[in-house]
Scaffold this motif. Structure first.
Motif, PDB file in Angstrom:
ATOM      1  N   HIS A   7       5.411 -32.671   0.696  1.00  0.00           N
ATOM      2  CA  HIS A   7       5.287 -31.290   0.252  1.00  0.00           C
ATOM      3  C   HIS A   7       4.771 -31.291  -1.182  1.00  0.00           C
ATOM      4  CE1 HIS A   7       7.559 -29.856   3.767  1.00  0.00           C
ATOM      5  NE2 HIS A   7       8.112 -31.050   3.668  1.00  0.00           N
ATOM      6  N   ILE A   8       3.634 -30.608  -1.370  1.00  0.00           N
ATOM      7  CA  ILE A   8       2.969 -30.582  -2.669  1.00  0.00           C
ATOM      8  C   ILE A   8       3.010 -29.167  -3.215  1.00  0.00           C
ATOM      9  CG2 ILE A   8       0.769 -30.943  -3.850  1.00  0.00           C
ATOM     10  CD1 ILE A   8       0.140 -33.100  -1.856  1.00  0.00           C
ATOM     11  N   PRO A   9       3.387 -28.998  -4.497  1.00  0.00           N
ATOM     12  CA  PRO A   9       3.422 -27.649  -5.070  1.00  0.00           C
ATOM     13  C   PRO A   9       2.014 -27.095  -5.218  1.00  0.00           C
ATOM     14  CG  PRO A   9       3.832 -29.270  -6.769  1.00  0.00           C
ATOM     15  CD  PRO A   9       3.779 -30.014  -5.469  1.00  0.00           C
ATOM     16  N   ALA A  10       1.902 -25.792  -5.049  1.00  0.00           N
ATOM     17  CA  ALA A  10       0.612 -25.137  -5.231  1.00  0.00           C
ATOM     18  C   ALA A  10       0.211 -25.244  -6.699  1.00  0.00           C
ATOM     19  CB  ALA A  10       0.698 -23.674  -4.806  1.00  0.00           C
ATOM     20  N   ALA A  11      -1.049 -25.530  -6.931  1.00  0.00           N
ATOM     21  CA  ALA A  11      -1.560 -25.653  -8.292  1.00  0.00           C
ATOM     22  C   ALA A  11      -2.588 -24.557  -8.542  1.00  0.00           C
ATOM     23  CB  ALA A  11      -2.200 -27.025  -8.495  1.00  0.00           C
ATOM     24  N   ARG A  12      -2.836 -24.309  -9.796  1.00  0.00           N
ATOM     25  CA  ARG A  12      -3.851 -23.318 -10.148  1.00  0.00           C
ATOM     26  C   ARG A  12      -5.224 -23.852  -9.770  1.00  0.00           C
ATOM     27  NH1 ARG A  12      -1.330 -22.539 -15.971  1.00  0.00           N
ATOM     28  NH2 ARG A  12       0.486 -21.345 -15.366  1.00  0.00           N
ATOM     29  N   ALA A  46      18.244 -26.157  -1.528  1.00  0.00           N
ATOM     30  CA  ALA A  46      17.968 -25.161  -0.497  1.00  0.00           C
ATOM     31  C   ALA A  46      19.077 -24.111  -0.599  1.00  0.00           C
ATOM     32  CB  ALA A  46      17.927 -25.809   0.884  1.00  0.00           C
ATOM     33  N   TRP A  47      18.984 -23.285  -1.630  1.00  0.00           N
ATOM     34  CA  TRP A  47      20.074 -22.375  -1.973  1.00  0.00           C
ATOM     35  C   TRP A  47      20.303 -21.309  -0.911  1.00  0.00           C
ATOM     36  CZ3 TRP A  47      22.455 -24.947  -5.409  1.00  0.00           C
ATOM     37  CH2 TRP A  47      21.771 -25.670  -6.370  1.00  0.00           C
ATOM     38  N   ILE A  48      19.253 -20.678  -0.452  1.00  0.00           N
ATOM     39  CA  ILE A  48      19.419 -19.609   0.549  1.00  0.00           C
ATOM     40  C   ILE A  48      19.993 -20.158   1.851  1.00  0.00           C
ATOM     41  CG2 ILE A  48      18.187 -17.891   1.940  1.00  0.00           C
ATOM     42  CD1 ILE A  48      16.384 -17.416  -0.491  1.00  0.00           C
ATOM     43  N   PRO A  49      19.461 -21.274   2.398  1.00  0.00           N
ATOM     44  CA  PRO A  49      20.108 -21.825   3.591  1.00  0.00           C
ATOM     45  C   PRO A  49      21.551 -22.271   3.338  1.00  0.00           C
ATOM     46  CG  PRO A  49      17.893 -22.680   3.420  1.00  0.00           C
ATOM     47  CD  PRO A  49      18.179 -21.939   2.143  1.00  0.00           C
ATOM     48  N   ALA A  50      21.861 -22.778   2.147  1.00  0.00           N
ATOM     49  CA  ALA A  50      23.240 -23.198   1.850  1.00  0.00           C
ATOM     50  C   ALA A  50      24.181 -22.004   1.892  1.00  0.00           C
ATOM     51  CB  ALA A  50      23.307 -23.882   0.490  1.00  0.00           C
ATOM     52  N   VAL A  93      15.311 -27.375   4.405  1.00  0.00           N
ATOM     53  CA  VAL A  93      14.865 -27.747   3.059  1.00  0.00           C
ATOM     54  C   VAL A  93      13.362 -27.512   2.936  1.00  0.00           C
ATOM     55  CG1 VAL A  93      14.659 -29.645   1.413  1.00  0.00           C
ATOM     56  CG2 VAL A  93      16.762 -29.371   2.740  1.00  0.00           C
ATOM     57  N   ALA A  94      12.601 -27.852   3.980  1.00  0.00           N
ATOM     58  CA  ALA A  94      11.145 -27.614   3.963  1.00  0.00           C
ATOM     59  C   ALA A  94      10.853 -26.117   3.863  1.00  0.00           C
ATOM     60  CB  ALA A  94      10.499 -28.196   5.217  1.00  0.00           C
ATOM     61  N   ALA A  98       8.756 -24.228   0.977  1.00  0.00           N
ATOM     62  CA  ALA A  98       7.642 -23.314   1.264  1.00  0.00           C
ATOM     63  C   ALA A  98       7.831 -21.985   0.538  1.00  0.00           C
ATOM     64  CB  ALA A  98       7.517 -23.085   2.770  1.00  0.00           C
ATOM     65  N   ARG A  99       9.061 -21.534   0.415  1.00  0.00           N
ATOM     66  CA  ARG A  99       9.330 -20.299  -0.335  1.00  0.00           C
ATOM     67  C   ARG A  99       9.001 -20.467  -1.811  1.00  0.00           C
ATOM     68  NH1 ARG A  99      12.213 -16.088   0.607  1.00  0.00           N
ATOM     69  NH2 ARG A  99      13.358 -16.287  -1.342  1.00  0.00           N
ATOM     70  N   ARG A 100       9.068 -21.706  -2.304  1.00  0.00           N
ATOM     71  CA  ARG A 100       8.728 -21.999  -3.706  1.00  0.00           C
ATOM     72  C   ARG A 100       7.267 -22.428  -3.842  1.00  0.00           C
ATOM     73  NH1 ARG A 100      12.857 -26.186  -5.658  1.00  0.00           N
ATOM     74  NH2 ARG A 100      13.215 -26.580  -3.478  1.00  0.00           N
ATOM     75  N   HIS A 101       6.455 -22.070  -2.866  1.00  0.00           N
ATOM     76  CA  HIS A 101       5.004 -22.307  -2.877  1.00  0.00           C
ATOM     77  C   HIS A 101       4.628 -23.779  -2.801  1.00  0.00           C
ATOM     78  CE1 HIS A 101       4.593 -18.070  -3.602  1.00  0.00           C
ATOM     79  NE2 HIS A 101       5.414 -18.170  -4.644  1.00  0.00           N
TER      80      HIS A 101
END
Length: 151
Positions: A7-12, A46-50, A93-94, A98-101
């Protein structure tokens, strides 16, 4: 052999993603997720799933007590939920990533996380290497030439 998702963060636009923020998740059954449940989700950010998993467990126990379910039944339901989290915890967790882009970029097979990371970065650097420019095309034949092309 284990399967890992990358999983790679979105970059500008025009920027490379930060190498330190790349996440490899082991796909498959997780014993720590089964045993620790929501704590494992929180450890993996994974705060929301927790929170959702904790609320689900509390609601099931509360509903079981109100409906007069036996303690054995509640234990079986909790064990089934723990197994479900063990199998699907990495997907939760994935989803949080994905919610964190973060984008799921690759699937890597390796014995350990270190080996999978090494394989990914070796391939990633190879794909991002600059290829030499192609040779220039041959010049077009001149329009007013009386010579026939040679074969």
């Amino acid at each position: 052999m284990a399967i890992f998702t990358v999983h790679i963060p979105a970059a500008r636009a025009g920027e490379a993603p930060s190498v330190e923020k790349i996440v490899l998740l082991r796909d498959g059954f997780s014993v720590p997720a089964t045993v620790l449940g929501p704590f494992w989700l929180a450890w993996n950010r994974a705060w929301i799933p927790a929170i959702g998993w904790t609320v689900l467990l509390v609601l099931i126990v509360f509903a079981g007590v109100k409906l007069g379910a036996s303690s054995e039944t509640l234990s079986l339901v909790n064990a089934a939920l723990a197994l479900a989290l063990g199998f699907e915890g990495s997907r939760l967790v994935a989803w949080s990533l994905a919610r964190r882009h973060y984008n799921e970029n690759a699937v890597i097979i390796g014995e350990t996380a270190d080996e999978a990371e090494e394989i990914f970065f070796y391939n990633w650097r190879g794909a991002s290497a600059v290829a030499p420019p192609p040779p220039p095309p041959p010049p077009p034949p001149s329009v007013g030439s009386s010579e026939e092309p040679r074969v």
